[in-house]
Design a protein around this motif. Structure first.
Motif, PDB file in Angstrom:
ATOM      1  N   THR A  78       4.496 -18.117  67.895  1.00 28.80           N
ATOM      2  CA  THR A  78       3.661 -16.919  67.950  1.00 28.80           C
ATOM      3  C   THR A  78       3.106 -16.697  69.347  1.00 28.80           C
ATOM      4  O   THR A  78       2.925 -15.565  69.781  1.00 28.80           O
ATOM      5  CB  THR A  78       2.509 -17.010  66.933  1.00 28.80           C
ATOM      6  OG1 THR A  78       1.943 -18.303  67.031  1.00 28.80           O
ATOM      7  CG2 THR A  78       2.993 -16.785  65.534  1.00 28.80           C
ATOM      8  N   ALA A  79       2.857 -17.796  70.067  1.00 32.26           N
ATOM      9  CA  ALA A  79       2.379 -17.626  71.442  1.00 32.26           C
ATOM     10  C   ALA A  79       3.471 -17.042  72.315  1.00 32.26           C
ATOM     11  O   ALA A  79       3.203 -16.217  73.190  1.00 32.26           O
ATOM     12  CB  ALA A  79       1.911 -18.970  71.999  1.00 32.26           C
ATOM     13  N   GLY A  80       4.724 -17.443  72.053  1.00 31.95           N
ATOM     14  CA  GLY A  80       5.835 -16.921  72.855  1.00 31.95           C
ATOM     15  C   GLY A  80       6.063 -15.443  72.603  1.00 31.95           C
ATOM     16  O   GLY A  80       6.451 -14.711  73.514  1.00 31.95           O
ATOM     17  N   LEU A  81       5.827 -15.006  71.353  1.00 33.11           N
ATOM     18  CA  LEU A  81       6.054 -13.600  71.021  1.00 33.11           C
ATOM     19  C   LEU A  81       4.760 -12.810  71.070  1.00 33.11           C
ATOM     20  O   LEU A  81       4.564 -11.864  70.329  1.00 33.11           O
ATOM     21  CB  LEU A  81       6.657 -13.490  69.617  1.00 33.11           C
ATOM     22  CG  LEU A  81       8.070 -14.007  69.464  1.00 33.11           C
ATOM     23  CD1 LEU A  81       8.478 -14.003  68.014  1.00 33.11           C
ATOM     24  CD2 LEU A  81       9.044 -13.168  70.276  1.00 33.11           C
ATOM     25  N   ARG A  82       3.861 -13.219  71.960  1.00 35.94           N
ATOM     26  CA  ARG A  82       2.524 -12.648  71.973  1.00 35.94           C
ATOM     27  C   ARG A  82       2.521 -11.131  72.134  1.00 35.94           C
ATOM     28  O   ARG A  82       1.788 -10.413  71.437  1.00 35.94           O
ATOM     29  CB  ARG A  82       1.748 -13.277  73.134  1.00 35.94           C
ATOM     30  CG  ARG A  82       0.297 -13.111  72.938  1.00 35.94           C
ATOM     31  CD  ARG A  82      -0.505 -13.772  74.025  1.00 35.94           C
ATOM     32  NE  ARG A  82      -1.882 -13.592  73.668  1.00 35.94           N
ATOM     33  CZ  ARG A  82      -2.538 -14.400  72.860  1.00 35.94           C
ATOM     34  NH1 ARG A  82      -1.931 -15.464  72.395  1.00 35.94           N
ATOM     35  NH2 ARG A  82      -3.772 -14.176  72.528  1.00 35.94           N
ATOM     36  N   ALA A  83       3.408 -10.633  73.013  1.00 40.88           N
ATOM     37  CA  ALA A  83       3.424  -9.196  73.276  1.00 40.88           C
ATOM     38  C   ALA A  83       3.744  -8.431  72.002  1.00 40.88           C
ATOM     39  O   ALA A  83       3.124  -7.405  71.704  1.00 40.88           O
ATOM     40  CB  ALA A  83       4.461  -8.884  74.355  1.00 40.88           C
ATOM     41  N   TYR A  84       4.720  -8.951  71.248  1.00 37.73           N
ATOM     42  CA  TYR A  84       5.091  -8.298  69.992  1.00 37.73           C
ATOM     43  C   TYR A  84       3.973  -8.407  68.968  1.00 37.73           C
ATOM     44  O   TYR A  84       3.589  -7.423  68.329  1.00 37.73           O
ATOM     45  CB  TYR A  84       6.368  -8.931  69.452  1.00 37.73           C
ATOM     46  CG  TYR A  84       6.708  -8.550  68.035  1.00 37.73           C
ATOM     47  CD1 TYR A  84       7.237  -7.297  67.741  1.00 37.73           C
ATOM     48  CD2 TYR A  84       6.495  -9.430  66.990  1.00 37.73           C
ATOM     49  CE1 TYR A  84       7.541  -6.936  66.449  1.00 37.73           C
ATOM     50  CE2 TYR A  84       6.799  -9.087  65.690  1.00 37.73           C
ATOM     51  CZ  TYR A  84       7.319  -7.835  65.432  1.00 37.73           C
ATOM     52  OH  TYR A  84       7.615  -7.493  64.144  1.00 37.73           O
ATOM     53  N   TYR A  85       3.415  -9.626  68.826  1.00 41.02           N
ATOM     54  CA  TYR A  85       2.432  -9.840  67.767  1.00 41.02           C
ATOM     55  C   TYR A  85       1.139  -9.083  68.016  1.00 41.02           C
ATOM     56  O   TYR A  85       0.508  -8.607  67.075  1.00 41.02           O
ATOM     57  CB  TYR A  85       2.166 -11.338  67.573  1.00 41.02           C
ATOM     58  CG  TYR A  85       3.116 -11.940  66.580  1.00 41.02           C
ATOM     59  CD1 TYR A  85       3.145 -11.478  65.275  1.00 41.02           C
ATOM     60  CD2 TYR A  85       3.989 -12.944  66.929  1.00 41.02           C
ATOM     61  CE1 TYR A  85       4.019 -11.997  64.353  1.00 41.02           C
ATOM     62  CE2 TYR A  85       4.874 -13.481  66.015  1.00 41.02           C
ATOM     63  CZ  TYR A  85       4.879 -13.000  64.727  1.00 41.02           C
ATOM     64  OH  TYR A  85       5.746 -13.505  63.820  1.00 41.02           O
TER      65      TYR A  85
END
Lengths: 112, 514, 115
Positions: free
Chosen positions: A72-79
């Motif tokens: 979730t940290a890696g996909l922060r922009a999406y989340y």
């Protein structure tokens, strides 16, 4: 009869299950053929932890949110964006509904 | 016996409806008697569903049942004016699905409500919801479809907000009810438009006359959006996690069946009512777009939830996408009749019953987990596998099946969807597979945080016998559908898919003649 | 043109209702918005069945050779009104319970369920 034909190939779960059990059996056979000359009830059977004292097991449990922290940290922009959309306000639910209705009207209206 | 088979379609609606209004009266006399009565009604309903399904799957044409008089029409009538029920393969398939979910959920509810008051109203609303869902699936009349849609809305929202002592459940019920009501009114507006144009409410009559004018297009837009919203397609899904998450666990399982009944209505409108009058490729792509959004957003939102039921709810939302994807590809290819279109239809429709069984199993075992842990927050659970080993096994079966791991049933239907959509456009299959992988990750998270790890204190309550029986039944169904998919696809799924994909003329002919 | 007037009013009512649903913040006003949409749809249905200078569709005392208004849309509207009553009552009772728990009817503050 029991297999389903998908157009590309055939899926037969009974054959798959038999194969799976066969592979499992081979695995157990290899595991059983391992060394048996370790000393029971000694430190050899415990997991090896070097250095510190072994902490209380209750504190070692990785709970819900921490499991996929990296992802979730890696996909922060999406989340961040997708969470912003799920505001929980009823008026926004309606806005999405009416918006989709408008898009569907436009698409269907443009046909032929 | 023949009279029973002949009247089975209407009994399927009448028995739960009668039961719904008799339950509060009997509950005044004695609570155990009421339980026996409700169980009996549920068993009778299931038997009727079996009769209807057996009758439809063995007869060649769709069966019709005319209410209020003889099957023949009064003199001088050119089209049927009576209220009719029309049951074809797809309706019969949906009836089996609903009966399976209803009977397991009602028996699961018995111990679930043992210590609470209000069981009278709960069981009454439950049976009313069942009657509404069956009505939506059996009716051959558009206005009746609207009436049953509203019955399910009212009963479902009454059950979502049943725990009136919790603020959140009231919030969820209010939001869901407003959206359901507005979607129902849009459906009614579309029905009014069609009635004004063709002077009829019968689906077969309308299908025989529909021409694809501007009014038809407006009605289609209203019907498509409203029914897709009630099915929970992204980006109109936001009520679904609220409702599934706040409703009692067995009700969440029934709500999934309710959403699928709306999906059935959507497919009925697209395939039977409109058929090829409006470009099916474009309509198919609308469904496919909604499907891809639903799969992706549903699964990624599930990954970050920390409430166990809300997490499963997002998983259930994402599964609606697979059905829309399979049937969307089937719709887009229904003009050319490419063979892989039928496989996509079969996959999408087979996934409906698989999803109802797996998500039902997941919600029911989540209910047992919540009772044992005393919390819905995954961060405060752990080690329940020590005390609830069977619940852990059931949860594992459900989550593997939903994520499409062989040899469970989700794999069989998803494989059909992947391979047929790959032929249509490879990117669809890629996103579908990605969604499944993420879904497995989601359920690994739940399993790890709820069942694994050291024991965190003794469980507050253990699941009782009825709850085990309900979960066990669904688990057996999941495994049976997984191990013998060929049999089930052949007997129930293919007639359903063919009834939608190429059965429009038979559906019209059964009512209009010729 | 004057014959189309009821249709315009019906659509106007539906649009007003949707406006209330989208932009009003009070839950009670949202329920009123739903009622407006419903009234619009009901008016539309009744208007569909109207025939110019028609009489009530009762066969017993009907004079010959006069057009009757269509009975079916009236039956539909009646059913729809009854359903609308039930949904409105249910929605208002949910609003009462929400007020008890949240101490507000502002839709922007009722968002415990989000994300």
């Amino acid at each position: 009869m029991n297999a389903i034909n998908t157009g590309f190939g055939i899926w037969s779960p009974v054959v798959w299950t038999l194969l799976f059990l066969g592979v499992l059996g081979i695995g157990f056979w290899i595991w059983g053929a391992g060394r048996k000359d370790y000393k029971k009830n000694s430190d050899q059977t415990k997991p090896f932890l070097a250095g510190n004292e072994e902490p209380d097991p209750a504190r070692l449990h990785v709970s819900g949110d921490h499991l996929y922290w990296g992802m979730t940290a890696g996909l922060r922009a999406y989340y961040d964006r997708i969470r912003e959309w799920h505001t929980g306000v009823l008026s926004d639910y309606f806005a999405w509904f009416i918006g989709v209705l408008a898009v569907v009207f436009i698409v269907i209206g443009l046909l032929r | 016996m023949n009279a029973l088979i002949f009247n089975a379609p209407v009994l399927l609606i009448a028995i739960p409806l009668l039961g719904a209004f008799a339950v509060p009266l009997i509950g005044r006399i004695s609570v155990p008697l009421r339980r026996i009565f409700t169980g009996l009604i549920a068993l009778l309903t299931t038997a009727c569903a079996g009769l209807v399904a057996a009758h439809v799957f063995t007869s060649a044409a769709p069966i019709t049942y005319v209410l209020g008089g003889m099957a023949t029409l009064p003199l001088g009538m050119h089209f049927p004016i009576r209220i009719i029920l029309e049951v074809d393969g797809m309706s019969a398939f949906m009836v089996i699905l609903t009966a399976l979910v209803l009977i397991t959920a009602i028996f699961y509810s018995f111990p679930y409500w043992r210590r609470r008051s209000g069981g009278n109203m709960y069981e009454a609303l439950f049976l009313l919801l069942g009657a509404g869902i069956f009505g939506m699936e059996l009716t051959g009349d558009l206005f009746n479809f609207f009436v049953f849609l509203e019955i399910t809305s009212i009963a479902a929202c009454g059950l979502i907000g049943f725990r009136a002592w919790q603020g959140k459940s009231q919030e969820a019920a209010f939001k869901t009810m407003t959206l359901y009501t507005v979607s129902g009114l849009f459906v009614l507006l579309a029905i009014g438009l069609l009635y004004g144009e063709y002077d009829g409410l019968n689906i077969a009559y309308l299908a025989a006359h529909i021409g694809g004018s501007m009014v038809d297009k407006i009605a289609l837009g209203l019907l498509l959006t409203a029914l897709a919203m009630k099915a929970g397609a992204v980006p109109m899904h936001m009520w679904a996690p609220d409702a599934y998450g706040e409703a009692p666990a067995p009700i969440a399982a029934v709500l999934v069946a309710n959403s699928q009944a709306s999906l059935y209505g959507l497919f009925r409108v697209l395939f039977t009512l409109y058929g090829l009058t409006i470009s099916v490729t474009a309509l198919g792509w609308i469904l496919i777009t909604l499907a891809l959004l639903t799969i992706f957003v549903g699964v990624t939102m599930a990954l970050i939830q920390s409430d166990i039921k809300r997490l499963i709810a997002y998983g259930a939302v994402s599964q609606i996408g697979y059905m829309l994807l399979g049937v969307g590809v089937g719709l887009a290819t229904s003009a050319g009749h490419q063979p892989f279109g039928l496989v996509a239809m079969q996959g999408g429709i087979f996934h409906m019953i698989n999803d109802a069984a797996c998500v039902g199993l997941l919600f029911l075992s989540a209910g047992a987990v919540i009772r044992a842990a005393g919390t819905r927050n995954l961060n405060r659970m752990g080690g329940l596998g020590h005390d609830l080993p069977w619940t852990a096994v059931f949860f594992m079966i459900g989550s593997f099946a939903l994520a499409g791991i062989p040899p469970f049933n989700g794999f069989a239907s998803k494989l059909m969807i992947y391979e047929s959509t790959f032929r249509y456009s490879p990117i669809l299959a890629v996103i579908a597979i990605l969604g499944s992988i993420l879904l497995l990750a989601v359920f690994v998270k739940v399993f790890q945080s709820a069942f694994l790890g050291p024991r965190l204190g003794a469980p507050a309550a253990r699941p009782s016998g009825w709850m085990f029986a309900a979960m066990g039944t669904l688990a057996v169904v999941v495994i049976a559908f997984g191990l013998f998919p060929g049999f089930f696809v052949h007997t129930i799924v293919t007639p359903a898919a063919k009834a939608l994909w190429m059965g429009r003329d038979a559906y019209i002919g059964a009512v209009m003649g010729g | 043109m004057i014959g189309n007037f009821p249709y315009i009013i019906a659509i106007l009512l539906v649009i007003l209702g949707i406006y209330a649903l989208l932009f009003k913040r009070n839950l009670i006003k949202i329920v009123i918005g739903i009622d407006l949409v419903e009234t619009g749809v009901n008016l539309f249905l009744v208007t569909l069945g109207y025939r110019n200078s028609g009489i009530a569709p009762i066969y017993t005392y009907a004079p010959k050779a006069k057009p009757m208004v269509l009975p079916t849309p009236q039956a539909l509207t009646l059913t729809s009104i009854v359903i609308g009553l039930a949904t409105t009552a249910l929605l208002l009772s949910f609003a009462i319970f929400i007020y008890r728990h949240y101490k507000t009817l502002d839709v922007n503050k009722i968002k415990e369920l989000r994300g």
